[in-house]
Design a protein around this motif. Structure first.
Motif, PDB file in Angstrom:
ATOM      1  N   ARG A 148       8.540  10.332  -9.151  1.00 23.22           N
ATOM      2  CA  ARG A 148       8.569  11.357  -8.603  1.00 23.22           C
ATOM      3  C   ARG A 148       7.848  12.500  -9.276  1.00 23.22           C
ATOM      4  NH1 ARG A 148      14.560  13.906  -7.338  1.00 23.22           N
ATOM      5  NH2 ARG A 148      14.549  14.152  -9.822  1.00 23.22           N
ATOM      6  N   TRP A 178       5.143   5.666  -4.457  1.00 25.14           N
ATOM      7  CA  TRP A 178       6.257   6.425  -4.414  1.00 25.14           C
ATOM      8  C   TRP A 178       7.440   5.859  -3.530  1.00 25.14           C
ATOM      9  CZ3 TRP A 178       9.881   9.263  -6.255  1.00 25.14           C
ATOM     10  CH2 TRP A 178      10.941   9.903  -5.488  1.00 25.14           C
ATOM     11  N   ASN A 237      11.051   4.437  -4.752  1.00 25.00           N
ATOM     12  CA  ASN A 237      12.376   5.308  -4.207  1.00 25.00           C
ATOM     13  C   ASN A 237      13.001   4.313  -3.571  1.00 25.00           C
ATOM     14  OD1 ASN A 237      13.766   7.624  -3.682  1.00 25.00           O
ATOM     15  ND2 ASN A 237      12.855   7.764  -1.628  1.00 25.00           N
TER      16      ASN A 237
END
Length: 340
Positions: free
Chosen positions: A97, A108, A112
């Motif tokens: 992040r 990402w 995540n």
């Protein structure tokens, strides 16, 4: 590239690789625990599991005894354990992040989603119902992360620092798995005799995805000497020590920008020794002594990388418990703890 950005990318990859290796070790130990064996030998396996990660002291401070469920929970779920699977996946996500502009949305989203799904699966008590399913899922998500890196990222400094973190962590973990397994075999004389050597070596090969590779290379019975030779010297297999350090050497060459660096010299020397090594000579000199020396040199190599390319390592300070572990100070302390 800014050293802070490189630091986040390096540790994002290290934490992802560490989560995968922890899942591999837990899966192997869990499968072994299902075999008929004495209580003493079963406990020795879980103690070795903690020894691999240098967490025996932390575990003993909070737990009495060595129950398999408690060790699995500590190594997979416990957020007070900085090297648990959950802690590593959170740290990888927080580092990602911090540098989203240096990677891409696919990477990402992968990290995540992994963290969010991990929380959901643990809340659903998957460790109690199907621990092996969770371990396989962790390995799959790590493979997915590396696949996104290889398939979608430009091969620039960001890419090289991620790969550098992956292979330094992999070399460290493979050496620990091998060292503790051989130590267990030496200690077996102090427990009841066990007629299950074959299953134990199958498990250690399985923990590093090496069983099928072993069959292709040797086409014969599994012996401790050949297992050691495969994991240490077989440079054509990407999880061996030789292959990992060779990759580290090449990656440092990509990011050094023409400078002469200590990290490159350390990697080149270690890689040369592994390319020219002979397993018979290593075993005659003592495998444990060899691997302890190897781990010390990998730690020195990682420290040199930090000094020359990443954030300076700050003096030791207690981290606030509510803060995610994204700083190199905390990460380096976790990785470089002495064996208990």
């Amino acid at each position: 590239m800014l050293s802070r950005t490189a630091d986040h990318l390096f540790w994002m990859a290290r934490y992802t690789e560490r989560a995968e290796n922890t899942a591999r070790m837990l899966d192997a130990n869990y499968q072994l625990s299902l075999l008929p064996q004495s209580d003493e030998y079963a406990e020795l396996g879980w103690r070795a599991m903690l020894s691999i990660s240098e967490l025996s002291g932390i575990y003993s401070a909070a737990h009495h005894g060595m129950k398999s469920r408690e060790v699995i929970d500590f190594m997979a779920r416990d957020m007070t354990n900085p090297s648990s699977i959950a802690s590593c996946l959170r740290a990888a996500r927080e580092n990602a992040r911090a540098v989203r502009s240096s990677t891409n949305s696919e990477l990402w989203e992968s990290l995540n989603t992994t963290w969010l799904d991990c929380q959901r699966m643990l809340a659903d008590d998957i460790l109690e119902r199907e621990p092996y399913t969770f371990f396989e899922w962790v390995k799959f998500r790590s493979h997915l992360s590396r696949g996104v890196q290889l398939g979608t990222l430009v091969k620039d400094d960001a890419f090289y620092f991620m790969r550098l973190g992956t292979f330094i962590e992999r070399a460290d973990n493979t050496a620990r798995i091998l060292d503790v397994k051989f130590e267990m075999m030496e200690q077996r004389a102090d427990t009841s005799a066990q007629p299950f050597d074959y299953h134990h070596w199958v498990a250690v090969l399985g923990s590093v995805s090496g069983l099928e590779v072993y069959r292709r290379v040797y086409r014969d019975v599994i012996t401790p000497e050949r297992v050691a030779g495969l994991l240490i010297l077989y440079g054509e297999w990407p999880r061996s020590l030789a292959a990992s350090i060779a990759e580290v050497e090449q990656l440092i060459g990509q990011v050094k920008k023409g400078r002469n660096t200590e990290a490159e010299q350390l990697a080149a020397q270690l890689s040369s020794e592994l390319r020219n090594g002979r397993i018979g000579e290593i075993l005659r000199g003592g495998l444990h002594a060899y691997l302890v020396n190897f781990l010390a040199r990998v730690n020195d190599l990682a420290s040199s990388v930090s000094r020359e390319f990443l954030l300076p390592i700050a003096p030791e300070e207690p981290a606030a418990p509510e803060q995610p572990q994204t700083q190199s100070q905390t990460q380096t302390q976790t990785q470089s703890q002495g064996k208990d």
